[in-house]
Design a protein around this motif. Sequence first.
Motif, PDB file in Angstrom:
ATOM      1  N   MET A 197       0.851  -1.189   0.000  1.00 39.66           N
ATOM      2  CA  MET A 197       0.000   0.000   0.000  1.00 39.66           C
ATOM      3  C   MET A 197       0.888   1.241   0.000  1.00 39.66           C
ATOM      4  SD  MET A 197      -3.146   0.895   2.572  1.00 39.66           S
ATOM      5  CE  MET A 197      -2.139   1.070   4.041  1.00 39.66           C
ATOM      6  N   PRO A 198       0.657   2.207  -0.887  1.00 37.70           N
ATOM      7  CA  PRO A 198       1.491   3.409  -0.945  1.00 37.70           C
ATOM      8  C   PRO A 198       1.496   4.159   0.390  1.00 37.70           C
ATOM      9  CG  PRO A 198       0.059   3.266  -2.870  1.00 37.70           C
ATOM     10  CD  PRO A 198      -0.383   2.211  -1.934  1.00 37.70           C
ATOM     11  N   GLU A 199       2.645   4.771   0.691  1.00 38.13           N
ATOM     12  CA  GLU A 199       2.789   5.504   1.946  1.00 38.13           C
ATOM     13  C   GLU A 199       1.921   6.762   1.939  1.00 38.13           C
ATOM     14  OE1 GLU A 199       6.396   7.467   4.625  1.00 38.13           O
ATOM     15  OE2 GLU A 199       6.836   6.232   2.860  1.00 38.13           O
TER      16      GLU A 199
ATOM     17  N   ALA B  89       1.661   6.455  -9.688  1.00 33.07           N
ATOM     18  CA  ALA B  89       1.496   5.318 -10.609  1.00 33.07           C
ATOM     19  C   ALA B  89       1.013   4.042  -9.930  1.00 33.07           C
ATOM     20  CB  ALA B  89       2.814   5.058 -11.334  1.00 33.07           C
ATOM     21  N   SER B  90       1.301   3.879  -8.644  1.00 33.21           N
ATOM     22  CA  SER B  90       0.924   2.635  -7.967  1.00 33.21           C
ATOM     23  C   SER B  90      -0.565   2.533  -7.673  1.00 33.21           C
ATOM     24  CB  SER B  90       1.705   2.489  -6.662  1.00 33.21           C
ATOM     25  OG  SER B  90       1.403   3.559  -5.776  1.00 33.21           O
ATOM     26  N   TYR B  91      -1.293   3.647  -7.761  1.00 33.60           N
ATOM     27  CA  TYR B  91      -2.718   3.578  -7.433  1.00 33.60           C
ATOM     28  C   TYR B  91      -3.618   4.330  -8.405  1.00 33.60           C
ATOM     29  CZ  TYR B  91      -2.230   8.324  -5.453  1.00 33.60           C
ATOM     30  OH  TYR B  91      -2.003   9.665  -5.274  1.00 33.60           O
ATOM     31  N   ALA B  92      -3.064   5.220  -9.224  1.00 32.24           N
ATOM     32  CA  ALA B  92      -3.896   6.058 -10.093  1.00 32.24           C
ATOM     33  C   ALA B  92      -3.625   5.767 -11.559  1.00 32.24           C
ATOM     34  CB  ALA B  92      -3.647   7.538  -9.798  1.00 32.24           C
ATOM     35  N   GLU B  93      -4.646   5.892 -12.364  1.00 29.07           N
ATOM     36  CA  GLU B  93      -4.513   5.725 -13.806  1.00 29.07           C
ATOM     37  C   GLU B  93      -5.491   6.647 -14.509  1.00 29.07           C
ATOM     38  OE1 GLU B  93      -6.933   2.011 -15.212  1.00 29.07           O
ATOM     39  OE2 GLU B  93      -6.019   1.521 -13.255  1.00 29.07           O
ATOM     40  N   SER B  94      -5.164   6.977 -15.747  1.00 29.70           N
ATOM     41  CA  SER B  94      -6.045   7.794 -16.553  1.00 29.70           C
ATOM     42  C   SER B  94      -6.083   7.196 -17.946  1.00 29.70           C
ATOM     43  CB  SER B  94      -5.543   9.236 -16.608  1.00 29.70           C
ATOM     44  OG  SER B  94      -6.450  10.045 -17.321  1.00 29.70           O
ATOM     45  N   PRO B  95      -7.202   6.567 -18.322  1.00 34.32           N
ATOM     46  CA  PRO B  95      -7.248   5.812 -19.577  1.00 34.32           C
ATOM     47  C   PRO B  95      -7.047   6.636 -20.830  1.00 34.32           C
ATOM     48  CG  PRO B  95      -9.403   5.818 -18.467  1.00 34.32           C
ATOM     49  CD  PRO B  95      -8.440   6.468 -17.550  1.00 34.32           C
TER      50      PRO B  95
ATOM     51  N   GLU C 160      -5.534   9.666   0.029  1.00 37.30           N
ATOM     52  CA  GLU C 160      -5.122   9.873   1.415  1.00 37.30           C
ATOM     53  C   GLU C 160      -6.124   9.278   2.400  1.00 37.30           C
ATOM     54  OE1 GLU C 160      -2.257  11.391   2.899  1.00 37.30           O
ATOM     55  OE2 GLU C 160      -1.556  10.885   0.889  1.00 37.30           O
ATOM     56  N   PHE C 161      -7.359   9.041   1.967  1.00 36.62           N
ATOM     57  CA  PHE C 161      -8.370   8.441   2.841  1.00 36.62           C
ATOM     58  C   PHE C 161      -8.714   7.005   2.438  1.00 36.62           C
ATOM     59  CE2 PHE C 161      -8.653  12.917   3.579  1.00 36.62           C
ATOM     60  CZ  PHE C 161      -8.929  13.013   4.938  1.00 36.62           C
ATOM     61  N   ALA C 162      -8.309   6.605   1.246  1.00 37.69           N
ATOM     62  CA  ALA C 162      -8.509   5.215   0.797  1.00 37.69           C
ATOM     63  C   ALA C 162      -7.264   4.770   0.044  1.00 37.69           C
ATOM     64  CB  ALA C 162      -9.747   5.101  -0.089  1.00 37.69           C
ATOM     65  N   PRO C 163      -6.165   4.542   0.763  1.00 43.29           N
ATOM     66  CA  PRO C 163      -4.896   4.251   0.099  1.00 43.29           C
ATOM     67  C   PRO C 163      -4.873   2.931  -0.664  1.00 43.29           C
ATOM     68  CG  PRO C 163      -4.710   3.946   2.473  1.00 43.29           C
ATOM     69  CD  PRO C 163      -6.029   4.600   2.230  1.00 43.29           C
ATOM     70  N   GLY C 164      -5.836   2.057  -0.399  1.00 41.47           N
ATOM     71  CA  GLY C 164      -5.860   0.781  -1.112  1.00 41.47           C
ATOM     72  C   GLY C 164      -6.707   0.800  -2.371  1.00 41.47           C
ATOM     73  N   ALA C 165      -7.437   1.886  -2.603  1.00 39.65           N
ATOM     74  CA  ALA C 165      -8.366   1.942  -3.729  1.00 39.65           C
ATOM     75  C   ALA C 165      -7.632   2.197  -5.041  1.00 39.65           C
ATOM     76  CB  ALA C 165      -9.412   3.029  -3.501  1.00 39.65           C
ATOM     77  N   ARG C 166      -8.197   1.670  -6.101  1.00 35.59           N
ATOM     78  CA  ARG C 166      -7.761   2.024  -7.450  1.00 35.59           C
ATOM     79  C   ARG C 166      -8.479   3.316  -7.822  1.00 35.59           C
ATOM     80  NH1 ARG C 166     -10.727  -0.526 -12.606  1.00 35.59           N
ATOM     81  NH2 ARG C 166      -9.406   0.272 -14.310  1.00 35.59           N
TER      82      ARG C 166
END
Length: 339
Positions: free
Chosen positions: A1-3, A46-52, A72-78
């Motif tokens: 999980m990102p810091e 890059a570890s959690y965000a993407e833009s198609p 910052e409130f849902a660090p595990g979410a895509r």
Amino acid sequence: MPELLTQNDAERRKVNADTWHAAGYSGTGTTLVCIDDKSAPHAHMASYAESPHLDAGSVVGHGTNVAQCAHEFAPGARVVLVRSNDEGRQWIRDNAADIDVINVSRSAGRHLAEYSYGFLESFDIPVVCSSGNDGDDRVNYPSRFEWTLSIGALEEDGEMADYSNGGERLDCVAPTDIYVLNSEKRPHKFNGTSASAPATSGLLACYVQWRHKHGRGRLTTEDARQFIRENCEEIEGYAYGAGLFCLPAELPDVPESDEKSSEDREENPKEEDDEMVKEPKEFTDVPADFWAYDDIQLCVQHGLVSGYEDGSFDPNGGLTRAQYCAIKAAEIRAEQADD
């Protein structure tokens, strides 16, 4: 999980996000979509965000910061960033079944909001919207629509932000002044209701993960509204909305009937067997888009029909009286077995 940024620790504690993260509920397995402009993710996202539809050279800015607030409130979410254009709307249509929460930290006039966001209503996905930063006693569109969730801003000192729109349509407030990183990874504050909306979206993503684990099914708009209003802290001297939205200080209890132990499952192996779904039987002349594909598969799974040895089904062939009797006899035997 990102810091996570330690500068946001106090805001996470304020809404019990730290408690849920420690218990393993950080939004893992959920998809949170941010509809915004200037939304290219930074390299460190890059570890959690993407833009198609955006490459690394596209413009960063408002949407980029909104996505970081959600993280910052849902660090595990895509986190998926899309623009409010034809490409973005089509991406949402194509992927609606996999989307858990949608965030809109933009304001628009009613007609433009209907054009840009009205198609979301039919999916019944929680659409979390910023209330607007005009200091008015009514919220802006699209948060004024009945099928969206309207979020105002609460500042670090616990006071309502004087710029935050309110009014009867407001559902709640959430923290603003959220620290995010620029392209050189230097932290800076991002505020306004544009920050409080994704903070709420992130909290809902944590709750969605909890629901997934405990078999609660898809979170609808009204499910989300009820959960928010049941878990708000009153703000003294402020009459709008239900208060500050917080995740419950203690994780919700799960009734024993809804969550069986592994020992119970071992003692009742048939229960698991009954829940297994048979793989569809493929026929050479019945493609998946054939109009009666699902009906044929249902009959196959119940043993009423089986097709031919050469792998065909002959869906347009005639039915003899003997074949009809064989099917009805299978139905009768199945009913007798159930009795």
